[in-house]
Design an enzyme around this catalytic site. Structure first.
Site, PDB file in Angstrom:
ATOM      1  N   ARG A 144       0.448   6.177  -4.761  1.00 49.52           N
ATOM      2  CA  ARG A 144       0.046   5.553  -3.435  1.00 49.52           C
ATOM      3  C   ARG A 144      -0.033   4.138  -3.748  1.00 49.52           C
ATOM      4  O   ARG A 144      -0.710   3.653  -4.826  1.00 49.52           O
ATOM      5  CB  ARG A 144      -1.503   6.118  -2.931  1.00 49.52           C
ATOM      6  CG  ARG A 144      -1.722   5.448  -1.563  1.00 49.52           C
ATOM      7  CD  ARG A 144      -2.758   5.919  -0.917  1.00 49.52           C
ATOM      8  NE  ARG A 144      -2.765   5.214   0.349  1.00 49.52           N
ATOM      9  CZ  ARG A 144      -3.488   5.754   1.516  1.00 49.52           C
ATOM     10  NH1 ARG A 144      -4.193   7.011   1.202  1.00 49.52           N
ATOM     11  NH2 ARG A 144      -3.629   5.192   2.578  1.00 49.52           N
ATOM     12  N   HIS A 150       7.690  -4.115   7.549  1.00 51.16           N
ATOM     13  CA  HIS A 150       8.463  -2.716   7.731  1.00 51.16           C
ATOM     14  C   HIS A 150       9.653  -2.803   7.234  1.00 51.16           C
ATOM     15  O   HIS A 150      10.307  -1.795   6.684  1.00 51.16           O
ATOM     16  CB  HIS A 150       8.194  -2.410   9.261  1.00 51.16           C
ATOM     17  CG  HIS A 150       6.874  -2.044   9.522  1.00 51.16           C
ATOM     18  ND1 HIS A 150       6.113  -1.613   8.892  1.00 51.16           N
ATOM     19  CD2 HIS A 150       6.260  -2.592  10.708  1.00 51.16           C
ATOM     20  CE1 HIS A 150       4.979  -1.419   9.473  1.00 51.16           C
ATOM     21  NE2 HIS A 150       5.082  -1.909  10.827  1.00 51.16           N
ATOM     22  N   ASP A 192       2.284   2.424   1.420  1.00 52.06           N
ATOM     23  CA  ASP A 192       1.221   1.681   2.154  1.00 52.06           C
ATOM     24  C   ASP A 192       1.140   0.181   1.777  1.00 52.06           C
ATOM     25  O   ASP A 192       1.313  -0.105   0.726  1.00 52.06           O
ATOM     26  CB  ASP A 192      -0.144   2.256   1.925  1.00 52.06           C
ATOM     27  CG  ASP A 192      -1.110   1.624   2.853  1.00 52.06           C
ATOM     28  OD1 ASP A 192      -2.495   2.245   2.639  1.00 52.06           O
ATOM     29  OD2 ASP A 192      -0.924   1.045   3.911  1.00 52.06           O
ATOM     30  N   GLY A 193       1.206  -0.496   2.730  1.00 55.35           N
ATOM     31  CA  GLY A 193       0.987  -2.238   2.266  1.00 55.35           C
ATOM     32  C   GLY A 193       1.898  -2.997   3.094  1.00 55.35           C
ATOM     33  O   GLY A 193       1.942  -4.248   3.040  1.00 55.35           O
ATOM     34  N   LEU A 248      -6.093  10.388   0.093  1.00 54.27           N
ATOM     35  CA  LEU A 248      -5.325  11.112   0.438  1.00 54.27           C
ATOM     36  C   LEU A 248      -4.814  11.031   1.793  1.00 54.27           C
ATOM     37  O   LEU A 248      -3.666  11.371   2.190  1.00 54.27           O
ATOM     38  CB  LEU A 248      -5.510  12.549   0.073  1.00 54.27           C
ATOM     39  CG  LEU A 248      -5.730  12.816  -1.545  1.00 54.27           C
ATOM     40  CD1 LEU A 248      -6.008  14.200  -1.688  1.00 54.27           C
ATOM     41  CD2 LEU A 248      -4.570  12.258  -2.471  1.00 54.27           C
ATOM     42  N   SER A 249      -5.512  10.562   2.748  1.00 53.72           N
ATOM     43  CA  SER A 249      -5.169  10.220   4.033  1.00 53.72           C
ATOM     44  C   SER A 249      -4.518  11.332   4.739  1.00 53.72           C
ATOM     45  O   SER A 249      -3.658  11.377   5.279  1.00 53.72           O
ATOM     46  CB  SER A 249      -4.246   9.133   4.314  1.00 53.72           C
ATOM     47  OG  SER A 249      -5.053   8.135   3.956  1.00 53.72           O
ATOM     48  N   LEU A 266      19.046  15.401  -4.763  1.00 56.39           N
ATOM     49  CA  LEU A 266      17.829  14.931  -4.333  1.00 56.39           C
ATOM     50  C   LEU A 266      17.606  15.450  -2.767  1.00 56.39           C
ATOM     51  O   LEU A 266      18.294  15.249  -1.860  1.00 56.39           O
ATOM     52  CB  LEU A 266      17.653  13.677  -4.533  1.00 56.39           C
ATOM     53  CG  LEU A 266      16.231  13.071  -4.145  1.00 56.39           C
ATOM     54  CD1 LEU A 266      15.384  13.012  -5.069  1.00 56.39           C
ATOM     55  CD2 LEU A 266      16.523  11.445  -3.749  1.00 56.39           C
ATOM     56  N   ARG A 295       0.269  -5.700   5.390  1.00 58.93           N
ATOM     57  CA  ARG A 295      -0.608  -6.793   4.524  1.00 58.93           C
ATOM     58  C   ARG A 295       0.394  -7.790   3.576  1.00 58.93           C
ATOM     59  O   ARG A 295       0.217  -8.957   3.665  1.00 58.93           O
ATOM     60  CB  ARG A 295      -1.263  -6.115   3.343  1.00 58.93           C
ATOM     61  CG  ARG A 295      -3.018  -6.360   3.274  1.00 58.93           C
ATOM     62  CD  ARG A 295      -3.645  -5.322   2.584  1.00 58.93           C
ATOM     63  NE  ARG A 295      -3.546  -4.195   2.812  1.00 58.93           N
ATOM     64  CZ  ARG A 295      -4.026  -3.005   2.001  1.00 58.93           C
ATOM     65  NH1 ARG A 295      -4.613  -3.309   0.974  1.00 58.93           N
ATOM     66  NH2 ARG A 295      -3.924  -1.719   2.678  1.00 58.93           N
ATOM     67  N   TRP A 296       1.384  -7.112   3.404  1.00 54.00           N
ATOM     68  CA  TRP A 296       2.519  -7.856   2.581  1.00 54.00           C
ATOM     69  C   TRP A 296       2.843  -8.935   3.649  1.00 54.00           C
ATOM     70  O   TRP A 296       3.151 -10.017   2.984  1.00 54.00           O
ATOM     71  CB  TRP A 296       3.510  -6.830   2.288  1.00 54.00           C
ATOM     72  CG  TRP A 296       4.794  -7.569   1.489  1.00 54.00           C
ATOM     73  CD1 TRP A 296       5.001  -7.724   0.035  1.00 54.00           C
ATOM     74  CD2 TRP A 296       5.910  -8.283   2.226  1.00 54.00           C
ATOM     75  NE1 TRP A 296       6.066  -8.273  -0.071  1.00 54.00           N
ATOM     76  CE2 TRP A 296       6.754  -8.538   1.029  1.00 54.00           C
ATOM     77  CE3 TRP A 296       6.478  -8.376   3.495  1.00 54.00           C
ATOM     78  CZ2 TRP A 296       8.158  -9.230   1.450  1.00 54.00           C
ATOM     79  CZ3 TRP A 296       7.841  -9.143   3.666  1.00 54.00           C
ATOM     80  CH2 TRP A 296       8.292  -9.554   2.650  1.00 54.00           C
ATOM     81  N   GLU A 317      -0.699  15.046 -10.279  1.00 55.21           N
ATOM     82  CA  GLU A 317      -1.328  13.854 -10.875  1.00 55.21           C
ATOM     83  C   GLU A 317      -1.160  12.698  -9.932  1.00 55.21           C
ATOM     84  O   GLU A 317      -0.210  12.616  -9.304  1.00 55.21           O
ATOM     85  CB  GLU A 317      -0.243  13.532 -12.147  1.00 55.21           C
ATOM     86  CG  GLU A 317      -0.390  14.774 -13.271  1.00 55.21           C
ATOM     87  CD  GLU A 317      -1.749  14.739 -13.787  1.00 55.21           C
ATOM     88  OE1 GLU A 317      -2.085  15.636 -14.406  1.00 55.21           O
ATOM     89  OE2 GLU A 317      -2.477  13.689 -13.928  1.00 55.21           O
TER      90      GLU A 317
END
Ligand SMILES: CC(C)Oc1ccc(CN(CCC(N)=O)C(=O)c2cnn(Cc3ccccc3)c2-c2ccc3sccc3c2)cc1
Length: 254
Positions: free
Chosen positions: A202, A51, A34-35, A209-210, A145, A38-39, A221
């Site tokens: 987050r 993005h 998230d962000g 938690l959206s 992974l 704003r960035w 955790e």
């Protein structure tokens, strides 16, 4: 009676990769990214720049997590519903995955990464969905992974669909009510085969938690940071893992 209030993010000297590798690495790390907007705004750049930068961080953190031995990395591009965005931004967003996969898929294959998706890809434009399906197909045999993207994903909808499916099985006699256990419900979720996240990160200061993996995060955790996603670095990732390693997990015990 005091309860020892744990700070959300233990601050300390910058932790090193070597220190983190001396302790158990979380198998499954989930990130609510998230962000981006704003960035871009802080830099008077178009949101698309946020993005784009955010996508570069996805590549960097994927590589780094794979190198640390993380087994599953679940990524939730926290985005207000697309319909709230200007059309140009949505069109741009739906082009990003192809760019990401075109430049990164060869590396993902070379790194033995397996791309998976939870959520509803049918809502994506054809060209985006085809790129995603190709990535899933081309990496399906990999054993490293698991890079798990949550696309157009909502946890309550996921749980509701699982309950409906289980109810149908009971209705047709394939299941009895006493067969409905927590492991059975987990197996009907989109994350079916994956272990629950050990650590959730987050970014951008929201402590919510959206509607992301609500069932799966029962004993996870949670680590929150004010850092905006495009500014998130390997060092931040190490801090989050070090915080996880410092916490003694209870799994509901005392
Ligand atoms: C296999 C993978 C590559 O396929 C994908 C197919 C469709 C999507 C688009 N998408 C789903 C639809 C929705 N939720 O809007 C998003 O999640 C969305 C919403 N904001 N951002 C910008 C952003 C970028 C980076 C970090 C956070 C947000 C993204 C976005 C767009 C392109 C890429 S590339 C890697 C991650 C990523 C995220 C995503 C992936």
């Amino acid at each position: 009676m005091f309860t020892k209030r744990r700070k959300m993010n233990e601050e300390g000297a910058p932790v090193t990769k070597e220190e983190v590798l001396r302790r158990p690495i979380p198998n499954h790390v989930a990130i609510i990214m998230d962000g981006n907007g704003r960035w871009a705004k802080r830099r008077a750049l178009p949101r698309a720049a946020g993005h784009y930068e955010g996508m570069q961080v996805v590549r960097k953190i994927t590589r780094f997590a794979n190198g640390l031995g993380v087994r599953v990395l679940s990524l939730y591009a926290f985005s207000t519903e697309n319909w709230k965005r200007p059309k140009g931004e949505v069109d741009y967003l739906m082009k990003l995955p192809e760019q990401f996969l075109t430049t990164f898929l060869p590396e993902l294959i070379a790194e033995n990464v397996k791309v998976q998706v939870i959520g509803h890809t049918e809502a994506l434009p054809d060209h985006t969905r085809r790129a995603v399906e190709k990535a899933i197909q081309d990496t399906s045999g990999n054993t490293g992974l698991v890079l798990n993207f949550a696309l157009n994903y909502g946890s309550r909808a996921e749980i509701t669909a699982a309950v409906q499916q289980i109810a149908k099985e009971v209705e047709r006699g394939a299941l009895a009510p006493e067969d409905i256990t927590e492991p059975l419900i987990s197996s009907y979720l989109m994350t079916g085969g994956l272990q629950d996240p050990d650590l959730l990160i987050r970014t951008s200061g929201e402590i919510r938690l959206s509607n992301f993996m609500l069932w799966q995060l029962a004993y996870t955790e949670l680590w929150f940071t004010d850092v905006l996603w495009p500014d998130f670095t390997e060092q931040h990732f190490l801090e989050a893992i070090a915080a996880y390693q410092r916490r003694d997990r209870r799994f509901g015990g005392v």
